[in-house]
Design an enzyme around this catalytic site. Structure first.
Site, PDB file in Angstrom:
ATOM      1  N   ASP A   1      -5.475 -27.310  28.273  1.00 30.10           N
ATOM      2  CA  ASP A   1      -6.889 -27.596  28.026  1.00 30.10           C
ATOM      3  C   ASP A   1      -7.607 -26.273  27.791  1.00 30.10           C
ATOM      4  O   ASP A   1      -7.309 -25.277  28.458  1.00 30.10           O
ATOM      5  CB  ASP A   1      -7.509 -28.315  29.222  1.00 30.10           C
ATOM      6  CG  ASP A   1      -7.053 -29.762  29.349  1.00 30.10           C
ATOM      7  OD1 ASP A   1      -6.613 -30.330  28.335  1.00 30.10           O
ATOM      8  OD2 ASP A   1      -7.157 -30.317  30.449  1.00 30.10           O
TER       9      ASP A   1
ATOM     10  N   ASP B   1      -7.508 -35.005  24.283  1.00 33.47           N
ATOM     11  CA  ASP B   1      -8.404 -35.684  25.223  1.00 33.47           C
ATOM     12  C   ASP B   1      -9.555 -36.358  24.489  1.00 33.47           C
ATOM     13  O   ASP B   1      -9.946 -37.484  24.822  1.00 33.47           O
ATOM     14  CB  ASP B   1      -8.956 -34.701  26.251  1.00 33.47           C
ATOM     15  CG  ASP B   1      -7.897 -34.112  27.152  1.00 33.47           C
ATOM     16  OD1 ASP B   1      -6.822 -34.727  27.301  1.00 33.47           O
ATOM     17  OD2 ASP B   1      -8.132 -33.015  27.697  1.00 33.47           O
TER      18      ASP B   1
END
Length: 156
Positions: free
Chosen positions: A117, A136
């Site tokens: 991320d 995501d």
């Protein structure tokens, strides 16, 4: 189903290419943080071993494999659902976003042991401590799309 597969493939490739550019090319894994358009868009390296926002994170290999299996089972269920129901094009694109994003995060867990991320956005004096990635975004958009574009009555 063709629309689903094309969307899933584009989503997966986009996610992996962006991760390759940011994590490896910009060396964010080592640098840790890059301000792009502060505070609106920043790159902050975060290795997510859990689900969204690090929920249910565990450093064990067992947790990693459970999350991989869960992503595969959910993706398989969505594919079966779309094949049986044959909903409209927006639902198929939504399913493709969800499946492509899930597979992008599965590949991260296989390669890195965690999901990479790195996108961080803050605004208006509110500091966001969380990071996310293209997969995501696709998973979230796909899930919302499936809620919005499925379940209606079919017309004969």
């Amino acid at each position: 189903m063709r629309r689903l597969w094309i969307t899933a493939a584009i989503t997966f490739v986009l996610d992996q290419v962006v991760k390759l550019i940011v994590v490896q090319g910009l060396d964010l894994a080592r640098v840790g943080a890059i301000d792009v358009i502060p505070p609106f868009l920043n790159l902050r390296m975060a290795w997510n071993r859990g689900i969204n926002f690090g929920l249910f994170a565990g450093d064990s290999d067992a947790a990693r494999w459970v999350l991989i299996a869960l992503a595969l089972v959910i993706s398989g269920w969505v594919l079966l659902w779309m094949r049986r129901e044959r909903p409209g094009p927006f639902a198929m694109v939504s399913a493709g976003l969800l499946v492509g994003g899930a597979m992008g995060n599965v590949v991260d867990r296989l390669i890195y042991g965690a999901v990479a991320d790195f996108l961080n956005m803050s605004c208006c004096g509110i500091e966001n401590p969380y990071a996310f990635n293209v997969a995501d975004i696709a998973i979230f958009a796909g899930a919302v799309g499936l809620v919005l574009f499925t379940g209606g009555k079919k017309t004969p």
